[in-house]
Design an enzyme around this catalytic site. Structure first.
Site, short mmCIF file in Angstrom:
data_model
loop_
_atom_site.label_atom_id
_atom_site.label_comp_id
_atom_site.label_asym_id
_atom_site.label_seq_id
_atom_site.Cartn_x
_atom_site.Cartn_y
_atom_site.Cartn_z
N CYS A 116 91.91 65.92 71.39
CA CYS A 116 91.77 64.49 71.02
C CYS A 116 90.58 63.83 71.68
CB CYS A 116 93.05 63.74 71.38
SG CYS A 116 94.46 64.40 70.48
N HIS A 282 91.11 56.46 70.29
CA HIS A 282 91.61 57.63 69.56
C HIS A 282 92.94 57.23 68.94
CE1 HIS A 282 93.38 61.34 68.52
NE2 HIS A 282 94.24 61.33 69.52
N ASN A 312 97.12 61.02 63.03
CA ASN A 312 96.25 61.42 64.13
C ASN A 312 95.36 62.56 63.64
OD1 ASN A 312 95.13 62.58 66.42
ND2 ASN A 312 97.00 62.44 67.65
#
Ligand code: COA
Length: 355
Positions: A116, A282, A312
């Site tokens: 991430c 993020h 995501n």
């Protein structure tokens, strides 16, 4: 002083929309559960056999290159961040180079594996290359095709519902303008809890790390001297080839590390929370973003969230969100943009950019 700036930005998301209700057809979950816990309403999935992580990355890269005002042959270095590569090896950077049709330039291609926070790590690397004068047009791509590697049964629901496919790209270029460019990047990691959010097979671990995790798992290894450590039938039969995540553990650390690493960057740049014009976190969970927003005292229009539409997308999430914010006119020349990420590793980081 020579600095680097984002000279062009682009993103690509596959056409296929998968709603929460679509997922309820293959696993025991609900739109209500997913929306309430994560904010996600739908995500995109790439088309099997036609799209891959690197081809999606190439589509985003083409837009970023055009907007940077250069020809693709002028790209002088590639950085590719992903946790869902086309192949275990070689990395997706060379496949992107081939897809873009620029193999003749024989430029370097670097793959980074920071999940991430991959985009922030990549941005920091690009920044160093440009600041030192080594490269002038660094192409940084974050792309993921998660949908090919998730467990689409109820067993995998805690992870599967969260992730989506997509790609984002930037071209990092030099700037000598006084008040423009990447001001600072901060990078961190702590491997203590590496397995709390991990995709561990195939791999060479052979169960070794149980001394850290305290958890003995039967991976079905034989007594043969060589082989069957990396991947074997037992792992396939027992669903040991999917990502696993201790959600609450990750959540608690994320809400601690996001503000911490943002404050660190602000302090280094001699700036304060109130100086931030746009925060692009993020996209891990809408609740995490909301927490960070409160900590920083930012208004709703100062935080760009799109997890509702895409889930995501790991290494792609920041460049996709940043590109959307720029296209919507929410980021203007001179604005202070703050990027931050936290994820598997654990690794985390932040970047401050004067747009
Ligand atoms: N649908 C329905 N129920 C689900 C589910 C799903 N998709 N996934 C898990 N559940 C169930 C669990 O089995 C559990 O049931 P039980 O109480 O009967 O045991 C219950 O929901 C609660 O699970 P839990 O994992 O405690 O939920 P949570 O409130 O922590 O939310 C996350 C889960 C994953 C949304 C949340 O922990 C999170 O977002 N963590 C951070 C993850 C993250 O950011 N990851 C990426 C890092 S970059």
């Amino acid at each position: 002083m020579l600095r680097s700036k984002i000279g062009g930005i682009g993103y690509y998301v596959p056409e296929k929309v998968v709603t929460n209700d679509d997922l309820t057809k293959v696993m025991d979950t609900s739109d209500e559960w997913i929306k309430e816990r994560t904010g996600i309403e739908e995500r995109r999935y790439g088309i099997k056999h036609k799209e891959t992580t690197s081809t999606m990355g190439a589509r985003a890269a083409e837009i970023a290159i055009e907007r940077a005002g250069i020809q693709k042959e002028e790209v002088d270095f590639i950085i590719f961040a992903t946790l869902s590569p086309d192949y275990y090896f070689p990395g997706s950077g060379v496949l992107l180079q081939r897809e873009l049709g620029i193999t003749k330039t024989e430029i370097g291609a670097l793959d980074i594996r920071n999940q991430c926070s991959g985009f922030i790590y990549g941005l920091s690397i690009a920044d160093q290359f440009v600041r030192t004068g080594m490269y002038k047009n660094v192409l940084l791509v974050g792309a993921e095709m998660h949908s090919m590697g998730l467990d689409f049964t109820t067993r995998g629901r805690n992870v599967t519902v969260i992730f989506g496919d997509g790609a984002g790209a930037v071209v990092v270029q030099p700037t000598e303008e006084e008040n423009q460019g990447i001001l600072t990047t901060k990078l961190h990691s702590d491997g203590t809890y590496a397995e709390k959010l991990a995709f561990i097979n195939p791999g060479s671990h052979g169960g070794y790390h149980s001394k850290h995790t305290g958890e003995e798992v039967d991976y079905g290894y034989s007594d043969a001297e060589y082989g069957d450590i990396f991947l074997n039938q037992h792992m396939l039969d027992n669903a040991q080839i999917f990502p696993n995540m201790e959600g609450q553990f990750v959540f608690k650390l994320a809400v601690q590390k996001f503000p911490e690493v943002i404050m660190e960057a602000l302090s280094e740049a001699g700036l304060e929370k109130k100086d931030i014009d746009m925060m692009v976190p993020h996209q891990a969970n809408l609740r995490i973003s909301a927490f960070v927003q409160r900590q920083l005292g930012l208004r709703d229009d100062q935080v760009w969230n799109n997890i509702q539409k895409y889930g995501n997308t790991t290494a792609a999430s920041i460049p996709i969100a940043l590109c959307e914010a720029v296209e919507a006119g929410a980021v203007k020349r001179g604005d202070l943009v703050c990027l931050a990420a936290f994820g598997s590793g654990f690794t985390w980081g932040s970047a401050l950019i004067r747009w």
